[in-house]
Design a protein around this motif. Structure first.
Motif, PDB file in Angstrom:
ATOM      1  N   ILE A   1       0.849  -1.203   0.000  1.00 23.49           N
ATOM      2  CA  ILE A   1       0.000   0.000   0.000  1.00 23.49           C
ATOM      3  C   ILE A   1       0.890   1.262   0.000  1.00 23.49           C
ATOM      4  CG2 ILE A   1      -1.643   1.336   1.370  1.00 23.49           C
ATOM      5  CD1 ILE A   1      -2.860  -1.308   2.284  1.00 23.49           C
ATOM      6  N   ASP A   2       1.928   1.251   0.832  1.00 26.54           N
ATOM      7  CA  ASP A   2       2.825   2.402   0.899  1.00 26.54           C
ATOM      8  C   ASP A   2       3.514   2.644  -0.443  1.00 26.54           C
ATOM      9  OD1 ASP A   2       2.125   2.742   3.528  1.00 26.54           O
ATOM     10  OD2 ASP A   2       3.879   1.685   4.333  1.00 26.54           O
ATOM     11  N   GLN A   3       3.882   1.568  -1.127  1.00 24.33           N
ATOM     12  CA  GLN A   3       4.556   1.716  -2.421  1.00 24.33           C
ATOM     13  C   GLN A   3       3.625   2.355  -3.459  1.00 24.33           C
ATOM     14  OE1 GLN A   3       5.846  -2.257  -3.356  1.00 24.33           O
ATOM     15  NE2 GLN A   3       7.475  -2.265  -1.805  1.00 24.33           N
ATOM     16  N   ILE A   4       2.356   1.921  -3.478  1.00 26.13           N
ATOM     17  CA  ILE A   4       1.408   2.498  -4.437  1.00 26.13           C
ATOM     18  C   ILE A   4       1.162   3.973  -4.114  1.00 26.13           C
ATOM     19  CG2 ILE A   4      -0.990   2.418  -5.243  1.00 26.13           C
ATOM     20  CD1 ILE A   4      -0.915  -0.591  -4.882  1.00 26.13           C
TER      21      ILE A   4
ATOM     22  N   LEU B   1      -5.350  -0.697  -5.024  1.00 19.15           N
ATOM     23  CA  LEU B   1      -5.276  -0.097  -3.701  1.00 19.15           C
ATOM     24  C   LEU B   1      -6.490  -0.469  -2.847  1.00 19.15           C
ATOM     25  CD1 LEU B   1      -3.603   1.781  -1.910  1.00 19.15           C
ATOM     26  CD2 LEU B   1      -4.917   3.708  -2.815  1.00 19.15           C
ATOM     27  N   THR B   2      -7.664  -0.480  -3.479  1.00 20.13           N
ATOM     28  CA  THR B   2      -8.885  -0.876  -2.753  1.00 20.13           C
ATOM     29  C   THR B   2      -8.797  -2.322  -2.285  1.00 20.13           C
ATOM     30  OG1 THR B   2     -10.207   0.679  -4.062  1.00 20.13           O
ATOM     31  CG2 THR B   2     -11.385  -1.092  -2.935  1.00 20.13           C
ATOM     32  N   GLU B   3      -8.302  -3.182  -3.157  1.00 20.73           N
ATOM     33  CA  GLU B   3      -8.164  -4.604  -2.812  1.00 20.73           C
ATOM     34  C   GLU B   3      -7.209  -4.799  -1.642  1.00 20.73           C
ATOM     35  OE1 GLU B   3      -6.362  -8.696  -4.816  1.00 20.73           O
ATOM     36  OE2 GLU B   3      -6.929  -7.017  -6.103  1.00 20.73           O
ATOM     37  N   LEU B   4      -6.086  -4.062  -1.641  1.00 17.30           N
ATOM     38  CA  LEU B   4      -5.123  -4.193  -0.555  1.00 17.30           C
ATOM     39  C   LEU B   4      -5.673  -3.639   0.760  1.00 17.30           C
ATOM     40  CD1 LEU B   4      -1.846  -3.218  -2.478  1.00 17.30           C
ATOM     41  CD2 LEU B   4      -2.459  -5.481  -1.591  1.00 17.30           C
ATOM     42  N   GLU B   5      -6.413  -2.543   0.671  1.00 16.25           N
ATOM     43  CA  GLU B   5      -7.004  -1.963   1.887  1.00 16.25           C
ATOM     44  C   GLU B   5      -8.006  -2.930   2.520  1.00 16.25           C
ATOM     45  OE1 GLU B   5      -6.252   0.546   3.552  1.00 16.25           O
ATOM     46  OE2 GLU B   5      -5.087   1.861   2.247  1.00 16.25           O
TER      47      GLU B   5
ATOM     48  N   ILE C   1       1.897   7.183  -6.566  1.00 19.24           N
ATOM     49  CA  ILE C   1       0.891   8.196  -6.920  1.00 19.24           C
ATOM     50  C   ILE C   1       1.409   9.585  -6.567  1.00 19.24           C
ATOM     51  CG2 ILE C   1      -1.416   9.065  -6.403  1.00 19.24           C
ATOM     52  CD1 ILE C   1      -2.289   6.160  -5.997  1.00 19.24           C
ATOM     53  N   ALA C   2       2.078   9.708  -5.417  1.00 22.21           N
ATOM     54  CA  ALA C   2       2.616  11.017  -5.007  1.00 22.21           C
ATOM     55  C   ALA C   2       3.686  11.516  -5.975  1.00 22.21           C
ATOM     56  CB  ALA C   2       3.192  10.916  -3.592  1.00 22.21           C
ATOM     57  N   ASP C   3       4.415  10.571  -6.606  1.00 19.26           N
ATOM     58  CA  ASP C   3       5.453  10.959  -7.573  1.00 19.26           C
ATOM     59  C   ASP C   3       4.885  11.186  -8.964  1.00 19.26           C
ATOM     60  OD1 ASP C   3       7.324  10.782  -5.592  1.00 19.26           O
ATOM     61  OD2 ASP C   3       7.909   8.717  -6.054  1.00 19.26           O
ATOM     62  N   GLY C   4       3.592  11.142  -9.145  1.00 23.10           N
ATOM     63  CA  GLY C   4       2.960  11.412 -10.432  1.00 23.10           C
ATOM     64  C   GLY C   4       2.780  10.205 -11.316  1.00 23.10           C
ATOM     65  N   MET C   5       3.069   8.997 -10.812  1.00 24.15           N
ATOM     66  CA  MET C   5       2.924   7.778 -11.616  1.00 24.15           C
ATOM     67  C   MET C   5       1.516   7.181 -11.360  1.00 24.15           C
ATOM     68  SD  MET C   5       6.673   6.112 -10.929  1.00 24.15           S
ATOM     69  CE  MET C   5       6.263   4.656 -11.877  1.00 24.15           C
ATOM     70  N   ARG C   6       0.514   7.865 -11.842  1.00 24.20           N
ATOM     71  CA  ARG C   6      -0.864   7.436 -11.582  1.00 24.20           C
ATOM     72  C   ARG C   6      -1.400   6.663 -12.768  1.00 24.20           C
ATOM     73  NH1 ARG C   6      -4.569   8.736  -7.891  1.00 24.20           N
ATOM     74  NH2 ARG C   6      -6.767   8.458  -8.385  1.00 24.20           N
ATOM     75  N   HIS C   7      -2.118   5.522 -12.469  1.00 22.03           N
ATOM     76  CA  HIS C   7      -2.733   4.688 -13.503  1.00 22.03           C
ATOM     77  C   HIS C   7      -4.091   4.222 -12.981  1.00 22.03           C
ATOM     78  CE1 HIS C   7      -3.495   1.250 -16.167  1.00 22.03           C
ATOM     79  NE2 HIS C   7      -2.661   1.874 -17.034  1.00 22.03           N
TER      80      HIS C   7
END
Length: 549
Positions: free
Chosen positions: A409-412, A429-433, A416-422
């Protein structure tokens, strides 16, 4: 012609004046025919479906003796409602040249016997079916389908239209106290016979005001009879457990169990007297007693059906030949094989009081040894830790996976914070949460792993309970429970005669407790006690649930 009169009514609900009314109309017929009135044979409150009626049987006997020439009744169904019996009576009286004449049908012939006999039989069957239908309807409404069991009283009140309310009952407080007392006494080890004797000695009236009997208390678990098997006491009404059929030879009713799917079960919480825990404890003791009375092949063992007469009855064995040590005199134990079969040459005997005193003194002395108490606490801790191993392994696995999921989760989030959004990142992320929440809930369900905290006064409590052992055996209210606990610890007491008396070996869960501090060995540990010795045979390991003193 001399005419006899037969009169009958069926139930207590009918008036006894019915007999007089029937005799009156029969006398009018006799007078009208110009006959002479002879003997009257009445049967009161007896069904016409049975032939075992005093007046009916006396009438047949007098017919054989020629005491009348005509039998008069109000109707044919007064004589009998059974096809077989009415046909047999007709054949018997016809053979004796005795006429049957009724007010309703006139002179009886074969046609009356066939038609009226069939109609009477159908009437009884139809009546029984309607009665059961009404009873089932009441049971499904949680009301009484008939009768009143101990612990309850009938509710007497009226509907708005003035008609009486039927089938309702309520708890009778005084009897409810006795019901709970019976359950508690049974759970603590008292037999139903002892309970009944105590209640009778105190003058407590039993069901219907009669004296208490053992069968009134223990009843039949399969049939649901007896105080201990009445599920109404736990707020559950069970109806239609059994049906009744009549033995054609004797006319007596025989009960037959109905299949489980025929039962009508309704909750009636307002009629509860016994709590579930007490009920289950009584059922568990009943099951244990049934198990003790069963042989390996499932057959009942009559010799196990009775409660042990003395403290160690049935536990004493001869250590050499394996036969039982039984009472060979009024107060002395000896080898049963030597006495009854002659297959053993051991003729030595020992006083029952001496056996009981030596075993009890030995138990108290060695159970109170400080080393044993310390070893008990340590072994309890070891057993507790063993049982906790599976929980620890599960907790470790869940915590490891939770750490892995958290890192993903932290890696994703970092990506996202670095602009690598897909778009696919949202689903991942929902599945991991969701998985993280499941793992956290699993760890929380296991609870906090706490160190073992034993009561600081455990050793003192232990000593007090063991020291009170002899006192509990002497007190009438605790004797049976204490004896049951002791017998539960011992599976066998081996008697070994020697030069200076008998040596005694104790075998069972207690032996495991006494041998805790010993190194693993197959040899017994002997301890000198008075005139003889007590040998303790090590068991197969310590089980905390068997330590019950």
């Amino acid at each position: 012609m001399l005419a006899a009169i037969y009169a009958r009514y069926s139930t207590d609900m009918q008036s006894a004046a019915s007999i007089e009314d029937q005799v009156h109309v029969c006398r009018k017929l006799i007078d009208g025919r110009g006959w002479t009135a002879g003997p009257v044979y009445p049967d009161m409150a007896i069904s016409g479906s049975t032939h075992l009626r005093p007046g009916y049987l006396q009438m047949q006997e007098d017919a054989q003796a020629g005491r009348f020439e005509v039998l008069v009744a109000e109707s044919l169904d007064r004589l009998s409602r059974d096809q077989e019996h009415i046909a047999g009576l007709y054949k018997q009286l016809a053979y004796l040249d005795i006429l049957i004449v009724t007010v309703a049908e006139g002179e009886i012939s074969e046609m009356h016997i066939g038609l009226k006999g069939t109609m009477s039989a159908l009437f009884l069957k139809d009546l029984a079916q309607k009665t059961r239908r009404g009873q089932e309807g009441r049971a499904r409404d949680g009301k009484s389908a008939g009768g009143k069991c101990y612990g309850y009283r009938v509710v007497r009140r009226f509907n708005a239209d003035g008609s009486p309310v039927t089938g309702e009952r309520e708890i009778e407080p005084a009897e409810a106290v006795i019901v709970e007392r019976i359950f508690r006494a049974y759970v603590t080890g008292q037999s139903s016979r002892a309970i009944a004797a105590a209640l009778n000695a105190e003058g407590v009236p039993g069901p219907s005001g009669k004296a208490w009997g053992a069968s009134t208390i223990h009843g039949n678990p399969k049939r649901g009879t007896g105080i201990l098997n009445n599920e109404l006491y736990v707020g559950r009404l069970v109806w239609n457990r059994q049906r009744y059929v009549k033995d054609p030879a004797t006319g007596k009713r025989q009960a037959r169990l109905n299949p489980a799917d025929a039962l009508v079960v309704q909750p009636v919480p307002d009629l509860r007297i016994i709590e579930d825990a007490l009920w289950e404890a009584a059922k568990a003791r009943q099951e244990d007693r049934r198990h003790d009375m069963q042989a390996p092949d499932g057959a009942t063992r009559p010799e196990r059906a009775r409660r042990p007469l003395y403290l160690f009855s049935g536990l004493l064995k001869f250590g050499c030949c394996g036969a039982s040590y039984t009472l060979v005199g009024k107060t002395r134990y000896g080898c049963a094989a030597a006495r009854n079969k002659g297959t053993c040459d051991n003729r030595r005997t020992i006083e029952r009081d001496e056996v009981e005193a030596r075993v009890l003194d030995g138990l108290k002395e060695h159970l109170l040894h400080p080393d044993l108490i310390a070893e008990f606490v340590a072994e309890y801790q070891r057993e507790y830790n063993r049982l906790m191993q599976s929980d620890r392994a599960k907790r470790s696995r869940l915590e490891t996976e939770l750490g892995q999921v958290t890192r993903k989760i932290d890696q994703i989030v970092d990506a996202i914070a670095d602009g690598m959004r897909h778009p696919s990142m949202n689903d991942k992320l929902t599945e991991l949460e969701d998985r993280k929440a499941v793992l956290a809930a699993g760890i929380e369900a296991l609870g906090e792993e706490e160190p073992i905290r034993l009561h600081p006064g455990l050793a003192g409590i232990y000593r007090a309970k063991v020291a009170d052992l002899a006192e509990a055996l002497d007190a009438p209210e605790t004797r049976q429970e204490a004896a049951q606990l002791i017998r539960g610890l011992l599976s066998e007491i081996r008697m070994i005669p020697g030069e200076k008396g008998h040596a005694i070996e104790l075998v069972g869960a207690l032996a495991s407790i006494l041998a805790l501090g010993e190194a693993e060995t197959t040899k017994p540990r002997a301890v000198r006690l008075g005139a003889g010795s007590v040998t303790v045979v090590a068991g197969v390991g310590f089980e905390p649930t068997t330590f019950r003193l």
